[in-house]
Design a protein around this motif. Structure first.
Motif: not given
Length: 123
Positions: A72-79
């Motif tokens: 997951q990206d650090n911004a929790k916007e993309t898996l």
């Protein structure tokens, strides 16, 4: 409006790599599990990789363990699902999904789904 949106699918030769993405903005903080599933023609949908609590723990299907990586990206916007050493048997529609609570299982009970992205691996 579809809650989850997958992208990154395509056609690749055996041994190649693909990275799938799933837009999960707004869901990451509401869910305990996020995962990737796939369904090949004529077969039932199966779990590929699941992440618990933003990456604290992950589990993989035996068939992809060591070749695929869920993150997951650090911004929790993309898996993401990084797929390496692809095989023809990896050909399927790949879906991302989430579930809010732990129900005693890792690979079932997911209730929010995307529409899927096609992955085709040629020999």
């Amino acid at each position: 409006q579809v809650p989850l949106v997958e992208s990154g699918g395509g056609s690749v030769q055996a041994g190649g790599s693909l990275r799938l993405s799933c837009a999960v903005a707004g869901y990451a903080d509401k869910t305990a599990f996020m995962g990737w599933f796939r369904q090949a023609p004529g077969k039932e949908r199966e779990a590929v990789a699941v992440m618990y609590s933003n990456g604290i723990r992950t589990k993989y299907a035996d068939s992809v363990n060591g070749r695929f990586n869920i993150s997951q990206d650090n911004a929790k916007e993309t898996l993401y699902l990084q797929m390496n050493s692809l095989k023809p048997e990896d050909t399927a529609i790949y879906y991302c999904a989430t579930k809010a609570l732990y129900d005693g299982t890792w690979f079932s009970g997911f209730d929010v789904w995307g529409r899927g992205t096609q992955v085709t691996v040629s020999s």
